[in-house]
Scaffold this active site. Structure first.
Site, mmCIF file in Angstrom:
data_model
loop_
_atom_site.group_PDB
_atom_site.id
_atom_site.type_symbol
_atom_site.label_atom_id
_atom_site.label_comp_id
_atom_site.label_asym_id
_atom_site.label_seq_id
_atom_site.Cartn_x
_atom_site.Cartn_y
_atom_site.Cartn_z
ATOM 1 C CG HIS A 265 -2.167 -0.790 1.047
ATOM 2 N ND1 HIS A 265 -3.178 -0.424 0.209
ATOM 3 C CD2 HIS A 265 -2.558 -1.963 1.616
ATOM 4 C CE1 HIS A 265 -4.148 -1.324 0.259
ATOM 5 N NE2 HIS A 265 -3.793 -2.257 1.098
ATOM 6 C CD GLU A 330 -6.966 -1.654 7.942
ATOM 7 O OE1 GLU A 330 -7.713 -1.163 7.077
ATOM 8 O OE2 GLU A 330 -5.720 -1.529 7.904
ATOM 9 C CG HIS A 331 -6.781 -6.093 7.273
ATOM 10 N ND1 HIS A 331 -6.049 -4.970 6.922
ATOM 11 C CD2 HIS A 331 -7.966 -5.986 6.628
ATOM 12 C CE1 HIS A 331 -6.758 -4.228 6.096
ATOM 13 N NE2 HIS A 331 -7.937 -4.812 5.903
ATOM 14 C CG HIS A 423 -36.081 19.464 34.635
ATOM 15 N ND1 HIS A 423 -35.581 20.712 34.378
ATOM 16 C CD2 HIS A 423 -35.589 18.651 33.661
ATOM 17 C CE1 HIS A 423 -34.807 20.667 33.305
ATOM 18 N NE2 HIS A 423 -34.805 19.416 32.844
#
Length: 436
Positions: A265, A330-331, A423
């Site tokens: 990559h 990641e992998h 409230h």
């Protein structure tokens, strides 16, 4: 050509520091990127299409004012018809598998009725319009189109807008074909930080979106950071990474090639082998040096493995699992005899590939699960891109008169405990007195 990868041993007293140093990878940065991107975003926000014309001509050498920002629909279908039949067949195959997988992620609205008639629930609705960034020019990333567009369409997104730069006006037909097959509605030829700004704020031509997904360079990533809050974003992805856990049951050449598949990559990608056998590590190292000269991107692979790769030898199975969870890759590929059990024992990974035939590269393209995955250890708290990223959930509260009595009493006590009397009184107004 060869490379000697760093070798780390878990039994070493220095291992924790070595692992921390290995995993600490700064993405390349350029001085002034934040300032430049901020200027581009602000200019597009205030000048719209006029700014896009200027930046597209400056950065892409493309006259968008004369030729138009939007790619005509006929040009998209022309690209689909122009690509070779084998490419079209593979694109259709990938789209079908990715769609079939993501259809299992569909979430449905639900409601429950309590005994007093109060109804609680959750309404699930798709986002109306999503923007998809796709790197362009001569680069070919049809897989990015598929992985982002298909889950968005499965989720029910009404309009999917794709932006992609076209340097010198050049299109990539595979990217355009993937857009057609994946259900992209409109495509604009603009890229960089200016495209992200246009999606976030809208221009005269490009409509504003609810969320932006898709990869890009440092300018795109920085722009996504800067517009987050105005729109949603998928994630800020770091360099690609793979962790391969292997024993002597797998061919070391297969392991070496899978390490290469990530390393090619770019130089900052990370490929790590984790094993309990020093002999396995050595055999993989030998395969790396024998196969490296045969690779087209050998120089990039060499630098990636040298600077960011490692062979880690664990002294026990517990240590191996611990290291895998620390990396939170990641992998994660598991090529061991007990691969299925290891996959159960390891908690943190973007995607797990189990068994020697489960090459990570198959997941990149057409196995089915999404290839947009958390990087840099963020798998500890983040998940792959999916249908759920393109849907939003709205709570449903329909309190009955009877339910307001019990819920209101407790809400009143809690509100007064916080000194929020309005409230409390809002809840008390709905309480019935005993005489009612």
């Amino acid at each position: 050509m060869h490379v000697s990868m760093k070798k780390l041993y878990t039994e070493s007293a220095q291992f924790d520091n070595q692992l921390t140093e290995l995993l600490h990878r700064d993405q390349p940065s350029e001085n002034g990127v934040d300032e430049l991107v901020a200027e581009v975003v602000a200019t597009v926000r205030h000048r719209g299409d006029a700014a896009l014309y200027i930046y597209t001509k400056k950065f892409d050498g493309f006259d968008a004012e004369a030729r138009g920002l939007e790619v005509p629909q006929f040009r998209l279908h022309q690209a689909l018809d122009a690509i070779p039949s084998k490419q079209r067949e593979s694109l259709e195959y990938a789209v079908a598998r990715v769609r079939a997988y993501h259809e299992h992620q569909q979430q449905e609205s639900w409601q429950i009725a309590e005994s007093d008639g109060t109804i609680l629930g959750q309404k699930v609705t798709p986002m109306q319009r999503v923007g998809l960034y796709v790197p362009g020019g001569k680069a070919t990333y049809p897989s990015s189109v598929i992985m982002n567009a298909v889950p968005a369409k499965v989720a029910g997104v009404k309009e999917l807008i794709m932006v992609s730069p076209t340097p010198n006006g050049e299109f990539n037909d595979m990217v355009l074909a993937a857009a057609v097959l994946s259900g992209v509605d409109r495509v604009f030829r603009v890229g960089g930080a200016q495209a992200i700004a246009a999606l976030a704020y809208g221009t005269e031509t490009i409509p504003a979106v609810d969320k932006i997904t898709g990869p890009g360079n440092i300018y795109v990533a920085t722009a996504k950071k800067q517009v987050f809050g105005k729109v949603g974003i998928d994630m800020i992805a770091g360099p690609s990474e793979v962790l391969v856990i292997a024993d002597d049951s797998v061919d070391p050449d297969w392991v070496a090639m899978d390490l290469f598949a990530q390393a090619e990559h770019d130089e900052i990608a990370q490929s790590i082998l984790l094993t309990m056998d020093d002999v396995v590590a050595e055999r993989v190292q030998q395969s790396i040096n024998r196969l490296l000269p045969t690779m087209e991107r050998a120089d990039i692979i060499q630098q990636s493995l040298k600077n960011n790769g490692a062979l880690i030898i664990a002294d026990s199975r517990d240590a191996l699992v611990s290291v895998a969870d620390q990396i939170a890759a990641e992998h994660l590929e598991i090529f061991t005899q007990d691969a299925e059990q290891l996959a159960q024992d390891i908690s943190h990974a973007g995607a797990i590939f189990i068994g020697p035939y489960s090459a990570e590269s198959l997941g990149d393209y057409c196995a089915g699960p999404n290839h947009v995955l958390p990087t840099a250890g963020t798998a500890r708290f983040s998940s792959p891109l999916g249908v759920y990223d393109f849907q939003k959930r709205t709570s449903i509260i329909q309190v009955s008169q009877a339910g307001a009595q019990s819920i209101g009493q407790h809400a009143s006590v809690l509100a007064r405990g916080e000194s929020l009397t309005a409230h409390a009184r809002s809840a008390e107004y709905r309480l019935q007195s005993e005489g009612d």
